[in-house]
Enzyme design. Sequence first.
Site, PDB file in Angstrom:
ATOM      1  N   ASP A 223      40.212  37.491  46.254  1.00  0.00           N
ATOM      2  CA  ASP A 223      40.628  37.474  44.850  1.00  0.00           C
ATOM      3  C   ASP A 223      40.493  38.897  44.313  1.00  0.00           C
ATOM      4  OD1 ASP A 223      41.420  36.539  42.351  1.00  0.00           O
ATOM      5  OD2 ASP A 223      39.503  35.579  41.868  1.00  0.00           O
ATOM      6  N   HIS A 224      41.087  39.135  43.166  1.00  0.00           N
ATOM      7  CA  HIS A 224      40.830  40.358  42.409  1.00  0.00           C
ATOM      8  C   HIS A 224      39.858  40.021  41.289  1.00  0.00           C
ATOM      9  CE1 HIS A 224      45.044  41.906  43.653  1.00  0.00           C
ATOM     10  NE2 HIS A 224      44.133  42.492  44.388  1.00  0.00           N
TER      11      HIS A 224
ATOM     12  N   TYR B  43      42.236  35.785  38.663  1.00  0.00           N
ATOM     13  CA  TYR B  43      42.976  34.566  39.020  1.00  0.00           C
ATOM     14  C   TYR B  43      44.060  34.840  40.056  1.00  0.00           C
ATOM     15  CZ  TYR B  43      40.732  33.152  34.614  1.00  0.00           C
ATOM     16  OH  TYR B  43      39.841  32.926  33.597  1.00  0.00           O
ATOM     17  N   HIS B  44      43.667  35.553  41.115  1.00  0.00           N
ATOM     18  CA  HIS B  44      44.594  35.885  42.204  1.00  0.00           C
ATOM     19  C   HIS B  44      44.055  35.395  43.549  1.00  0.00           C
ATOM     20  CE1 HIS B  44      45.932  39.584  39.590  1.00  0.00           C
ATOM     21  NE2 HIS B  44      46.359  38.437  39.093  1.00  0.00           N
ATOM     22  N   PRO B  45      43.715  34.116  43.685  1.00  0.00           N
ATOM     23  CA  PRO B  45      43.166  33.659  44.968  1.00  0.00           C
ATOM     24  C   PRO B  45      44.232  33.656  46.061  1.00  0.00           C
ATOM     25  CG  PRO B  45      43.566  31.779  43.541  1.00  0.00           C
ATOM     26  CD  PRO B  45      43.823  33.014  42.713  1.00  0.00           C
TER      27      PRO B  45
END
Length: 550
Positions: free
Chosen positions: A291-292, A465-467
């Site tokens: 994630d980020h 919210y970049h899984p």
Amino acid sequence: MLEADFVVIGSGSAGAALAYRLSEGGSHSVIVIEYGGTDFGPLIQMPSALSIPLNTSRYDWGFSTEPEPHLGGRVLATPRGKVLGGSSSINGMVYVRGHARDYDHWAEAGATGWSFADVLPYFKRLENAGGGEDGWRGIDGPVHVQRGPRTNPLYAAFIEAGRQAGFELTSDYNGSKQEGFGPMEQTIFHGRRWSTANAYLRPALKRGNVRLVSGLARRVTIENQRATGVEIEARRKVQSVTARREVIIAASAINSPKLLMLSGIGPAGHLRRHGIEVVADRPGVGRNLQDHMELYIQQESLQPITLYSVLNPISKALIGAEWLLFKTGLGATNHFEAAAFVRSAAGVDYPDIQYHFIPAAIRYDGRSAAKSHGFQAHVGPMRSKSRGTVSLRSADPRAAPEIRFNYMSHPDDWSDFRHCIRLTREIFGQPAFDAYRGREISPGSHLVTDADLDSFIRDHAESAYHPCGSCRMGRPDDPSSVVDPECRVIGVDGLRVADSSIFPRITNGNLNAPSIMAGEKAADHILGRTPLPPSNQEPWINPRWRVSDR
């Protein structure tokens, strides 16, 4: 009969693109399984309302992490779209392809055929990008991409401050040159959120050979090592959806590994502990989760020109009315209209820090951090070395999985984030902000030492919210691979995964565009088409990268 040539699980960024491409020409039938409901209504379609669907159980699966050990045991939200269009219907509508070197790394890591030269034609195929760099952008694809109007002078101040600090400028970070400060791109069209439900799914459903089925996917049915369909729960009944050719899972980096494990594909010991019969022992399922993370660096504004002016009920009502009537005004943008991609140090050959800039001091959940005018930069490292897991909580398909990102588990993450804070302070300290800059709201100018900043990071770092990465694509002989470079699940015929879960490593920036690209490219593999011819275009790499960060 619930039967089709192809059954796609998930109507999100990749799933909707798959449905559209697999049904082109009319020779194949497609069923799309989606658990969520309609995306109709202003809360999703109005861009400036983005924080509402992101925090609404009707549209969001409501996942959260287990207590994160390196963040003081904090539990972080992990939103995923539970609605037509999936996460493209609840995201921030930021459009970033990623850097060319991201995809070259994929190919080097075993995802043969997914280098930048291979994926650039698919980005062009999906885009309808006005104002982008000639020759580098698509102009007639389903996904409309625009730049915001940037009427607030703070956007120009941010970009000029980057130039004054010695960084590059870029007129199109999705063109040849990602590195630099410039305008941010949005998936907004005629004032509305341009989700994949709008871009792909609705046009596909008009063809007659695509059907939308509402239900919870419980597991993929597998006979003699071949996927034959999907077991779903709909209207309190368990039903079967039959796939004559293939099943494609496009259910997110959280739900795709969960579905594989419920179907008997995953780490054998973990499956047996939950009483699930092992169909294929793939230890990589649910591993490699990435994630980020980001921080909000917030500054008070001396001039009353920020969005704080319109956070009152009357102004919100007027903005909503203008949007409902005309699809214009402050309701028609996500307010992310300026961006930057920069390198953290000499010796780093392409950007590893991303900025979103917004003329307000406000959180994703809509809460204002300060009762005053302010502006903020969302900043975070792009290539964390930390890795996490998605695992089953139980064999009950309705149970949420256990999500452990292991955020900040690698020591480099701490030094990277400290640098992000100090660099942002340097940018906000440039002459371009002299007329606007008040006190530092967050972290606060009194936090200076490494220990001070680490404490702030531990308490305030948030997921962007970049899984991705939990069903890693790679060589078939690599035990950590889940799918091969044609997205086929290794060890099971007639089953593929195509969404952000297959990414070997997270890309620079927001993941909606790469996820759509994955669906576009996977469709050609599924249909047995020759992939689009590779591009011979060369990206810009800073000639000073060995000696300077700017």
